[in-house]
Enzyme design. Structure first.
Site, PDB file in Angstrom:
ATOM      1  N   GLU A   1      51.366  34.876  43.323  1.00  0.00           N
ATOM      2  CA  GLU A   1      52.121  33.710  43.802  1.00  0.00           C
ATOM      3  C   GLU A   1      51.401  32.495  43.250  1.00  0.00           C
ATOM      4  OE1 GLU A   1      54.867  33.691  45.409  1.00  0.00           O
ATOM      5  OE2 GLU A   1      55.013  35.671  46.291  1.00  0.00           O
TER       6      GLU A   1
ATOM      7  N   CYS B   1      52.864  24.144  46.874  1.00  0.00           N
ATOM      8  CA  CYS B   1      53.328  24.852  45.679  1.00  0.00           C
ATOM      9  C   CYS B   1      54.816  24.659  45.479  1.00  0.00           C
ATOM     10  CB  CYS B   1      52.971  26.335  45.757  1.00  0.00           C
ATOM     11  SG  CYS B   1      53.549  27.134  47.243  1.00  0.00           S
TER      12      CYS B   1
HETATM   13  P1  NDP Z   1      42.809  28.532  42.700  1.00  0.00           P
HETATM   14  O1  NDP Z   1      43.546  29.305  41.675  1.00  0.00           O
HETATM   15  O2  NDP Z   1      41.770  27.588  42.261  1.00  0.00           O
HETATM   16  O3  NDP Z   1      42.126  29.508  43.743  1.00  0.00           O
HETATM   17  C1  NDP Z   1      42.860  30.469  44.469  1.00  0.00           C
HETATM   18  C2  NDP Z   1      41.891  31.477  45.052  1.00  0.00           C
HETATM   19  O4  NDP Z   1      41.340  32.280  44.005  1.00  0.00           O
HETATM   20  C3  NDP Z   1      40.712  30.872  45.784  1.00  0.00           C
HETATM   21  O5  NDP Z   1      40.427  31.640  46.926  1.00  0.00           O
HETATM   22  C4  NDP Z   1      39.628  30.963  44.744  1.00  0.00           C
HETATM   23  O6  NDP Z   1      38.341  30.936  45.297  1.00  0.00           O
HETATM   24  C5  NDP Z   1      39.926  32.307  44.126  1.00  0.00           C
HETATM   25  N1  NDP Z   1      39.317  32.521  42.810  1.00  0.00           N
HETATM   26  C6  NDP Z   1      38.822  31.613  41.935  1.00  0.00           C
HETATM   27  N2  NDP Z   1      38.388  32.208  40.810  1.00  0.00           N
HETATM   28  C7  NDP Z   1      38.590  33.537  40.969  1.00  0.00           C
HETATM   29  C8  NDP Z   1      38.369  34.693  40.145  1.00  0.00           C
HETATM   30  N3  NDP Z   1      37.838  34.592  38.923  1.00  0.00           N
HETATM   31  N4  NDP Z   1      38.725  35.898  40.624  1.00  0.00           N
HETATM   32  C9  NDP Z   1      39.279  36.016  41.844  1.00  0.00           C
HETATM   33  N5  NDP Z   1      39.524  34.968  42.672  1.00  0.00           N
HETATM   34  C10 NDP Z   1      39.190  33.735  42.243  1.00  0.00           C
HETATM   35  O7  NDP Z   1      43.965  27.785  43.522  1.00  0.00           O
HETATM   36  P2  NDP Z   1      43.807  26.718  44.673  1.00  0.00           P
HETATM   37  O8  NDP Z   1      43.042  27.273  45.814  1.00  0.00           O
HETATM   38  O9  NDP Z   1      43.344  25.445  44.030  1.00  0.00           O
HETATM   39  O10 NDP Z   1      45.322  26.547  45.166  1.00  0.00           O
HETATM   40  C11 NDP Z   1      46.215  25.686  44.569  1.00  0.00           C
HETATM   41  C12 NDP Z   1      47.186  26.439  43.681  1.00  0.00           C
HETATM   42  O11 NDP Z   1      47.828  27.434  44.456  1.00  0.00           O
HETATM   43  C13 NDP Z   1      48.297  25.570  43.142  1.00  0.00           C
HETATM   44  O12 NDP Z   1      48.522  25.859  41.791  1.00  0.00           O
HETATM   45  C14 NDP Z   1      49.505  25.979  43.977  1.00  0.00           C
HETATM   46  O13 NDP Z   1      50.723  25.739  43.348  1.00  0.00           O
HETATM   47  C15 NDP Z   1      49.232  27.409  44.208  1.00  0.00           C
HETATM   48  N6  NDP Z   1      49.948  27.902  45.383  1.00  0.00           N
HETATM   49  C16 NDP Z   1      50.971  28.784  45.207  1.00  0.00           C
HETATM   50  C17 NDP Z   1      51.700  29.220  46.292  1.00  0.00           C
HETATM   51  C18 NDP Z   1      52.783  30.227  46.136  1.00  0.00           C
HETATM   52  O14 NDP Z   1      53.158  30.842  47.122  1.00  0.00           O
HETATM   53  N7  NDP Z   1      53.334  30.462  44.961  1.00  0.00           N
HETATM   54  C19 NDP Z   1      51.417  28.743  47.647  1.00  0.00           C
HETATM   55  C20 NDP Z   1      50.305  27.858  47.726  1.00  0.00           C
HETATM   56  C21 NDP Z   1      49.615  27.451  46.604  1.00  0.00           C
HETATM   57  P3  NDP Z   1      37.560  29.539  45.423  1.00  0.00           P
HETATM   58  O15 NDP Z   1      38.477  28.573  46.093  1.00  0.00           O
HETATM   59  O16 NDP Z   1      36.391  29.890  46.236  1.00  0.00           O
HETATM   60  O17 NDP Z   1      37.254  29.132  43.996  1.00  0.00           O
END
Ligand code: NDP
Length: 502
Positions: free
Chosen positions: A233, A267
């Site tokens: 997502e 999002c």
């Molecule tokens: P990120 O992609 O930065 O992070 C998402 C999660 O992935 C966090 O828990 C992060 O940890 C973790 N993560 C980071 N690097 C890795 C890795 N290499 N392997 C596995 N996990 C990892 O997104 P954001 O948290 O900044 O969220 C915003 C984004 O989410 C926007 O693009 C938004 O559009 C999208 N979004 C989509 C939704 C949907 O339903 N389609 C709903 C809500 C948001 P950490 O934070 O600790 O780095």
């Protein structure tokens, strides 16, 4: 490498929680505990699972305000908005718990003429342990779209919240442990990207990821090492279309909420608006009036809070600058609206379509508004993006038709974001917005595998799968297939009529 994670209040920079980081060994241990619980949970009936999830729902509901405090502290969003996302998550939890049996339970299907001697059935069985990785922007509603549906389908869950909203994740897992002490039905593992990557490499049966497209690709690559299936997502660049017959006031109200609420960190937030030439000026007047009436802040009157992720401020600034440099106009806000932590509403008009404010996810309280000559042009521009998450249409006569023509997983007609609050509707996107679905029947099936069973009830008239098969049987089989399928195809004589297809 630090072994502690500090969770900060983005409005003040205050530390609101300190947590020990889970390394790969600790993630593996959590998944092993989850596997033990998963086999117990899978043996339960749908009714037994619904009973436990109902109890959890009760705890969440009675302590909504307490959980909303944690959300407010970690994201900076107003308490009322936190209550809203928690309430919607509770709705989904309840729906998933009470519809799992109908969607996933065993049902008989026709076995067809050739194998009429069989009884055929299908059911959807839990995968086992689901890893969930979530973002910070809706730290209850978004991960619960995976967690609630995975649990209702009979799985155990190990959840890695965003480093920015660790406290919310820990709170959620603790509240379920109170209902079900001694079982590892939902555990939270704490950390940064490395902890997320460790969860991808752990012995999970599926990984449900919500976050940015860029991280989604990394998650998919890591999961590929073990052929672990993924649900992605990811981000969006949602458009709102305003037709010439639309209720312009309602459309402007929806655009303002869709663009500015949660500081635009949604999002499925509205990032682009395409308005029919005939109503464009009226729409812009209505939207700009609303944009001037709302503000970001940490005061009690604030309509939305700070940018939760500090680095996002630079992205928003870059998009505004790019739009203005290329000839766009800031009808409200502009570069001065961008502060250190808070960004005030910005409405950008006449923005060139190749500007980054149109092509990239902004994730801030800004919106572009461009004029179109008709709805065909609006659809074409709305679809000219690599994303395809949500969309919105305001039209009295053509709402449903325009919705179908938009390449996005979900469309709200004459309202905004409404699909997310309807638990029976699937949620997810296409293209760079990812694949797979949370919510609804599809969201339950996402965390299962289809189990097909064909049970022979009587000996077949024609024994086909045996080395005893003789030429007489072969001739009978050929005759049956010819009788069933060999007639000149009645449809092929008709000319194809695809005129209605778009
Ligand atoms: P990120 O992609 O930065 O992070 C998402 C999660 O992935 C966090 O828990 C992060 O940890 C973790 N993560 C980071 N690097 C890795 C890795 N290499 N392997 C596995 N996990 C990892 O997104 P954001 O948290 O900044 O969220 C915003 C984004 O989410 C926007 O693009 C938004 O559009 C999208 N979004 C989509 C939704 C949907 O339903 N389609 C709903 C809500 C948001 P950490 O934070 O600790 O780095």
């Amino acid at each position: 490498m630090t072994d502690k994670l500090e969770s900060l209040n983005p409005a003040t920079g205050d530390v609101v929680g300190v947590y020990a980081i889970d390394d790969a060994a600790s993630v593996d241990a959590a998944v092993a505990r989850a596997r033990h619980t998963a086999s117990w949970w899978a043996r339960g009936t749908f009714a037994e699972r619904a009973h436990v999830l109902d109890q959890w729902k009760g705890v969440l509901t009675r302590r909504m305000a307490q959980l909303a405090d944690v959300v407010h502290q970690e994201t900076g969003k107003p308490h009322g908005d936190a209550m809203l996302e928690i309430g919607l998550a509770i709705e989904h939890l309840s729906w998933a718990a009470h519809h799992a049996e109908k969607v996933l339970g065993r049902r008989r299907v026709s076995s067809g003429l050739l194998l009429a001697n069989n009884a055929a059935s299908v059911e959807y069985l839990p995968l086992g342990v689901i890893g969930v990785i979530g973002p910070w922007n809706y730290p209850v509603f978004t991960p619960m779209g995976s967690i609630a549906y995975a649990l209702a389908a009979g799985n155990a869950v190990v959840y890695k919240p965003s480093e920015l909203t660790t406290g919310v994740g820990v709170w959620l897992a603790d509240s379920l442990s109170e209902v079900l002490p001694g079982q590892a039905l939902l555990q939270t593992v704490v950390g940064y990207g490395e902890t997320g990557a460790a969860l991808c490499r752990a012995d999970v049966d599926k990984l449900a990821f919500t976050g940015s497209t860029a991280t989604g690709k990394k998650v998919m690559a890591t999961c590929a090492e073990n052929l672990t299936p993924v649900l992605i997502e990811a981000g969006g660049k949602d458009a709102l279309l305003v037709d010439e017959d639309a209720d312009v006031v309602a459309a402007a109200d929806a655009a303002a909420w869709g663009a500015f609420s949660n500081a635009g960190q949604t999002c499925i937030g509205v990032e682009r608006v395409y308005v029919h030439d005939r109503v464009h000026d009226r729409f812009v007047a209505e939207l700009t009036r609303r944009a001037r009436e709302v503000h970001a802040g940490d005061d009690l009157q604030a309509h939305f809070g700070p940018m939760t992720l500090p680095s996002q401020v630079d992205v928003v600034r870059r998009h505004i600058d790019d739009a203005l440099t290329r000839g766009g106009t800031a009808a409200v806000g502009g570069p001065d609206a961008v502060g250190d932590r808070f960004i005030q509403p910005t409405v950008l008009t006449d923005v060139p379509e190749d500007s980054s404010a149109i092509t990239e996810e902004t994730f801030g309280p800004t919106v572009t508004v461009n004029r179109v000559r008709d709805m065909d042009e609006a659809v074409e521009l709305a679809n000219a993006t690599s994303y395809g998450l949500g969309s919105t249409v305001f039209s009295k006569k053509h709402g449903a038709e325009l919705a179908r023509r938009l390449r996005s997983g979900m469309t709200a007609v004459n309202a905004v974001i409404s699909f997310a609050g309807i638990p029976s509707l699937p949620f997810g996107g296409v293209g760079d917005s990812g694949f797979g679905r949370i919510h609804g029947p599809d969201g339950l099936k996402e965390f299962t595998y289809a189990k097909a069973v064909a049970r022979q009830r009587m000996k077949p008239l024609l024994a086909l799968t045996t080395f005893e098969r003789d030429t007489k049987t072969d001739a009978s089989f050929a005759a049956i297939i010819t009788a069933l399928h060999g007639r000149a195809n009645q449809f092929s004589k008709r000319p194809l009529n695809l005129r209605g297809a778009r």
